[in-house]
Design a protein around this motif. Structure first.
Motif, PDB file in Angstrom:
ATOM      1  N   TYR A 122       3.289   8.880   6.399  1.00 62.83           N
ATOM      2  CA  TYR A 122       3.685   8.839   7.806  1.00 62.83           C
ATOM      3  C   TYR A 122       3.730   7.403   8.326  1.00 62.83           C
ATOM      4  O   TYR A 122       4.621   7.035   9.095  1.00 62.83           O
ATOM      5  N   MET A 123       2.764   6.588   7.913  1.00 64.24           N
ATOM      6  CA  MET A 123       2.752   5.189   8.332  1.00 64.24           C
ATOM      7  C   MET A 123       3.982   4.456   7.802  1.00 64.24           C
ATOM      8  O   MET A 123       4.625   3.689   8.532  1.00 64.24           O
ATOM      9  N   ASP A 124       4.322   4.700   6.545  1.00 63.91           N
ATOM     10  CA  ASP A 124       5.478   4.045   5.941  1.00 63.91           C
ATOM     11  C   ASP A 124       6.766   4.488   6.626  1.00 63.91           C
ATOM     12  O   ASP A 124       7.659   3.666   6.887  1.00 63.91           O
ATOM     13  N   ARG A 125       6.873   5.759   6.941  1.00 69.19           N
ATOM     14  CA  ARG A 125       8.071   6.247   7.619  1.00 69.19           C
ATOM     15  C   ARG A 125       8.244   5.577   8.976  1.00 69.19           C
ATOM     16  O   ARG A 125       9.346   5.137   9.331  1.00 69.19           O
ATOM     17  N   MET A 126       7.126   5.463   9.723  1.00 71.58           N
ATOM     18  CA  MET A 126       7.189   4.799  11.020  1.00 71.58           C
ATOM     19  C   MET A 126       7.585   3.335  10.869  1.00 71.58           C
ATOM     20  O   MET A 126       8.448   2.834  11.595  1.00 71.58           O
ATOM     21  N   SER A 127       6.972   2.632   9.905  1.00 72.57           N
ATOM     22  CA  SER A 127       7.251   1.214   9.705  1.00 72.57           C
ATOM     23  C   SER A 127       8.712   0.979   9.337  1.00 72.57           C
ATOM     24  O   SER A 127       9.346   0.035   9.811  1.00 72.57           O
ATOM     25  N   ARG A 128       9.254   1.847   8.488  1.00 75.63           N
ATOM     26  CA  ARG A 128      10.647   1.680   8.065  1.00 75.63           C
ATOM     27  C   ARG A 128      11.621   1.992   9.194  1.00 75.63           C
ATOM     28  O   ARG A 128      12.695   1.393   9.284  1.00 75.63           O
ATOM     29  N   GLU A 129      11.256   2.922  10.063  1.00 75.47           N
ATOM     30  CA  GLU A 129      12.096   3.179  11.238  1.00 75.47           C
ATOM     31  C   GLU A 129      12.131   1.953  12.147  1.00 75.47           C
ATOM     32  O   GLU A 129      13.190   1.583  12.670  1.00 75.47           O
ATOM     33  N   ILE A 130      10.968   1.314  12.323  1.00 71.71           N
ATOM     34  CA  ILE A 130      10.910   0.107  13.149  1.00 71.71           C
ATOM     35  C   ILE A 130      11.735  -1.009  12.517  1.00 71.71           C
ATOM     36  O   ILE A 130      12.511  -1.692  13.195  1.00 71.71           O
ATOM     37  N   MET A 131      11.581  -1.205  11.208  1.00 72.69           N
ATOM     38  CA  MET A 131      12.340  -2.254  10.527  1.00 72.69           C
ATOM     39  C   MET A 131      13.839  -1.981  10.602  1.00 72.69           C
ATOM     40  O   MET A 131      14.642  -2.905  10.755  1.00 72.69           O
ATOM     41  N   HIS A 132      14.221  -0.706  10.519  1.00 72.59           N
ATOM     42  CA  HIS A 132      15.641  -0.355  10.604  1.00 72.59           C
ATOM     43  C   HIS A 132      16.191  -0.713  11.981  1.00 72.59           C
ATOM     44  O   HIS A 132      17.341  -1.166  12.102  1.00 72.59           O
ATOM     45  N   GLN A 133      15.372  -0.512  13.017  1.00 73.82           N
ATOM     46  CA  GLN A 133      15.809  -0.813  14.372  1.00 73.82           C
ATOM     47  C   GLN A 133      15.878  -2.322  14.639  1.00 73.82           C
ATOM     48  O   GLN A 133      16.773  -2.795  15.352  1.00 73.82           O
ATOM     49  N   THR A 134      14.931  -3.068  14.092  1.00 74.57           N
ATOM     50  CA  THR A 134      14.841  -4.494  14.424  1.00 74.57           C
ATOM     51  C   THR A 134      15.602  -5.405  13.458  1.00 74.57           C
ATOM     52  O   THR A 134      15.928  -6.537  13.823  1.00 74.57           O
ATOM     53  N   LEU A 175       0.803  -1.225   0.000  1.00 74.25           N
ATOM     54  CA  LEU A 175       0.000   0.000   0.000  1.00 74.25           C
ATOM     55  C   LEU A 175       0.832   1.270   0.000  1.00 74.25           C
ATOM     56  O   LEU A 175       0.290   2.368   0.080  1.00 74.25           O
ATOM     57  N   THR A 176       2.132   1.137  -0.097  1.00 80.44           N
ATOM     58  CA  THR A 176       2.994   2.322  -0.011  1.00 80.44           C
ATOM     59  C   THR A 176       3.704   2.642  -1.324  1.00 80.44           C
ATOM     60  O   THR A 176       4.550   3.541  -1.357  1.00 80.44           O
ATOM     61  N   LYS A 177       3.346   1.929  -2.391  1.00 85.31           N
ATOM     62  CA  LYS A 177       3.977   2.170  -3.692  1.00 85.31           C
ATOM     63  C   LYS A 177       2.956   2.638  -4.726  1.00 85.31           C
ATOM     64  O   LYS A 177       3.126   2.437  -5.928  1.00 85.31           O
ATOM     65  N   ALA A 178       1.890   3.274  -4.258  1.00 87.30           N
ATOM     66  CA  ALA A 178       0.825   3.706  -5.157  1.00 87.30           C
ATOM     67  C   ALA A 178       1.259   4.901  -6.003  1.00 87.30           C
ATOM     68  O   ALA A 178       2.251   5.576  -5.705  1.00 87.30           O
ATOM     69  N   VAL A 179       0.489   5.159  -7.042  1.00 83.27           N
ATOM     70  CA  VAL A 179       0.682   6.334  -7.886  1.00 83.27           C
ATOM     71  C   VAL A 179      -0.441   7.338  -7.631  1.00 83.27           C
ATOM     72  O   VAL A 179      -0.214   8.534  -7.497  1.00 83.27           O
ATOM     73  N   ALA A 224       7.148  -8.511  17.740  1.00 83.35           N
ATOM     74  CA  ALA A 224       5.908  -7.871  17.287  1.00 83.35           C
ATOM     75  C   ALA A 224       6.052  -6.366  17.169  1.00 83.35           C
ATOM     76  O   ALA A 224       5.069  -5.636  17.235  1.00 83.35           O
ATOM     77  N   GLY A 225       7.285  -5.878  16.981  1.00 77.97           N
ATOM     78  CA  GLY A 225       7.510  -4.439  16.931  1.00 77.97           C
ATOM     79  C   GLY A 225       6.700  -3.730  15.864  1.00 77.97           C
ATOM     80  O   GLY A 225       6.116  -2.666  16.111  1.00 77.97           O
ATOM     81  N   LYS A 226       6.635  -4.312  14.664  1.00 79.88           N
ATOM     82  CA  LYS A 226       5.894  -3.670  13.584  1.00 79.88           C
ATOM     83  C   LYS A 226       4.419  -3.565  13.936  1.00 79.88           C
ATOM     84  O   LYS A 226       3.781  -2.531  13.689  1.00 79.88           O
ATOM     85  N   TYR A 227       3.864  -4.606  14.525  1.00 77.14           N
ATOM     86  CA  TYR A 227       2.432  -4.618  14.835  1.00 77.14           C
ATOM     87  C   TYR A 227       2.127  -3.667  15.981  1.00 77.14           C
ATOM     88  O   TYR A 227       1.095  -2.985  15.975  1.00 77.14           O
ATOM     89  N   TRP A 228       3.023  -3.623  16.970  1.00 83.58           N
ATOM     90  CA  TRP A 228       2.887  -2.623  18.027  1.00 83.58           C
ATOM     91  C   TRP A 228       2.852  -1.227  17.407  1.00 83.58           C
ATOM     92  O   TRP A 228       2.000  -0.397  17.746  1.00 83.58           O
ATOM     93  N   GLY A 229       3.757  -0.972  16.467  1.00 84.41           N
ATOM     94  CA  GLY A 229       3.825   0.343  15.838  1.00 84.41           C
ATOM     95  C   GLY A 229       2.565   0.681  15.067  1.00 84.41           C
ATOM     96  O   GLY A 229       2.033   1.796  15.162  1.00 84.41           O
ATOM     97  N   LEU A 230       2.059  -0.282  14.275  1.00 83.75           N
ATOM     98  CA  LEU A 230       0.860  -0.017  13.480  1.00 83.75           C
ATOM     99  C   LEU A 230      -0.357   0.216  14.364  1.00 83.75           C
ATOM    100  O   LEU A 230      -1.203   1.074  14.066  1.00 83.75           O
ATOM    101  N   MET A 231      -0.475  -0.548  15.449  1.00 84.04           N
ATOM    102  CA  MET A 231      -1.603  -0.343  16.357  1.00 84.04           C
ATOM    103  C   MET A 231      -1.465   0.982  17.091  1.00 84.04           C
ATOM    104  O   MET A 231      -2.451   1.698  17.303  1.00 84.04           O
ATOM    105  N   GLN A 232      -0.244   1.328  17.481  1.00 84.07           N
ATOM    106  CA  GLN A 232      -0.007   2.610  18.134  1.00 84.07           C
ATOM    107  C   GLN A 232      -0.318   3.752  17.180  1.00 84.07           C
ATOM    108  O   GLN A 232      -0.879   4.780  17.580  1.00 84.07           O
ATOM    109  N   PHE A 233       0.022   3.580  15.896  1.00 80.28           N
ATOM    110  CA  PHE A 233      -0.241   4.596  14.874  1.00 80.28           C
ATOM    111  C   PHE A 233      -1.739   4.863  14.751  1.00 80.28           C
ATOM    112  O   PHE A 233      -2.164   5.983  14.492  1.00 80.28           O
ATOM    113  N   ARG A 234      -2.543   3.823  14.962  1.00 85.63           N
ATOM    114  CA  ARG A 234      -3.991   3.978  14.912  1.00 85.63           C
ATOM    115  C   ARG A 234      -4.583   4.457  16.235  1.00 85.63           C
ATOM    116  O   ARG A 234      -5.782   4.658  16.334  1.00 85.63           O
TER     117      ARG A 234
END
Length: 260
Positions: free
Chosen positions: A218-230, A93-97, A143-153
């Motif tokens: 913003y969601m993609d930026r957060m997710s990539r920061e989490i992936m970079h950390q983990t 969902l982050t590569k849309a045009v 579960a870092g990514k899922y924690w992040g996505l739920m926190q984002f919501r």
């Protein structure tokens, strides 16, 4: 038989995960085909909004464990994780045009990787009684990514409980925790999702897409920061992960985890 069915009715596209014999488990192939279907929707001049749901008893049982989590160590090292090359679900969902909104309409079960896909959608309408579970917790993947996505919501304290326990939680609990938009009566989740879709497409499309684009950025930026950390942890190479994956496929309780 198409792994993802594409149907357009006016401005509303329905995307149906169609691997019911495997509870729509996400293999590399299914992720790839869903990506193509989302791109088709994105460039369809007649389409303004999509609804994503699953055929059969569940939205999805998550990642295809036999394919994605039983790879050899050499494969994991080459791929950088369980996902196949070019089939990372975080890219769906982050590569849309054109940044058209997508509504997730889950029912039955939403497990593991599919929890992330649902949370990444712009709106969520779940059938009452739908059961969610972050299976990565018990599989040793974190579960870092899922924690992040739920926190984002805006999931608040519930977010950490769901991420650390890995327990099942219902659509009703998710709604109370502000994770989803609506709970639909049994058998009516697609109808309620279409009603919500009609509300959205009554607005100027460029205005809608501008909002979708900003949220996903913003969601993609957060997710990539989490992936970079983990990513440096490489938990998919640990003995605990290997034992949890084998135990799941062999339908037994895992042996005592060793913490390595």
């Amino acid at each position: 038989m198409a792994l993802v069915e594409y149907e357009r009715d006016g401005a509303i596209v329905t995307l149906t995960l169609n691997r019911p014999e495997k509870l729509n488990a996400f293999s590399d192939e299914l992720v790839g085909v869903l990506g193509e279907a989302l791109h088709r929707f994105d460039v369809d001049d007649e389409a303004e909004i999509a609804i994503l749901h699953g055929n059969g008893r569940a939205f999805s049982s998550g990642a295809d464990v036999h394919q994605r989590q039983l790879r050899s160590r050499e494969e994991f090292l080459k791929l950088g994780g369980p996902q196949g090359r070019g089939t990372h679900s975080a890219d769906l969902l982050t590569k849309a045009v054109n940044w058209k909104p997508v509504i997730a309409a889950p029912h039955g079960y939403v497990l593991g990787l599919s929890v992330g896909i649902v949370l990444e959608c712009d709106l969520i309408v779940a059938e009452e009684g739908t059961r969610f579970q972050i299976t990565e917790t018990s599989r040793g993947l974190g579960a870092g990514k899922y924690w992040g996505l739920m926190q984002f919501r805006g999931g608040g304290a519930f977010t950490m409980e769901a991420a650390l326990t890995g327990r099942f939680f219902t659509a009703e609990e998710a709604f109370a925790a502000n994770l989803i938009n609506r709970v639909a009566p049994r058998g009516k989740h697609l109808d309620v999702a279409r009603e919500l879709a009609e509300e959205v497409i009554g607005n100027p499309p460029l205005s809608v897409r501008s909002t979708v684009r900003l949220r996903r950025w913003y969601m993609d930026r957060m997710s990539r920061e989490i992936m970079h950390q983990t990513a440096p942890e490489r938990l998919y190479l640990t003995e605990d992960f290997q034992e949890a994956a084998r135990a799941f496929t062999e339908k037994r309780k895992p042996a005592r985890f060793k913490g390595r």
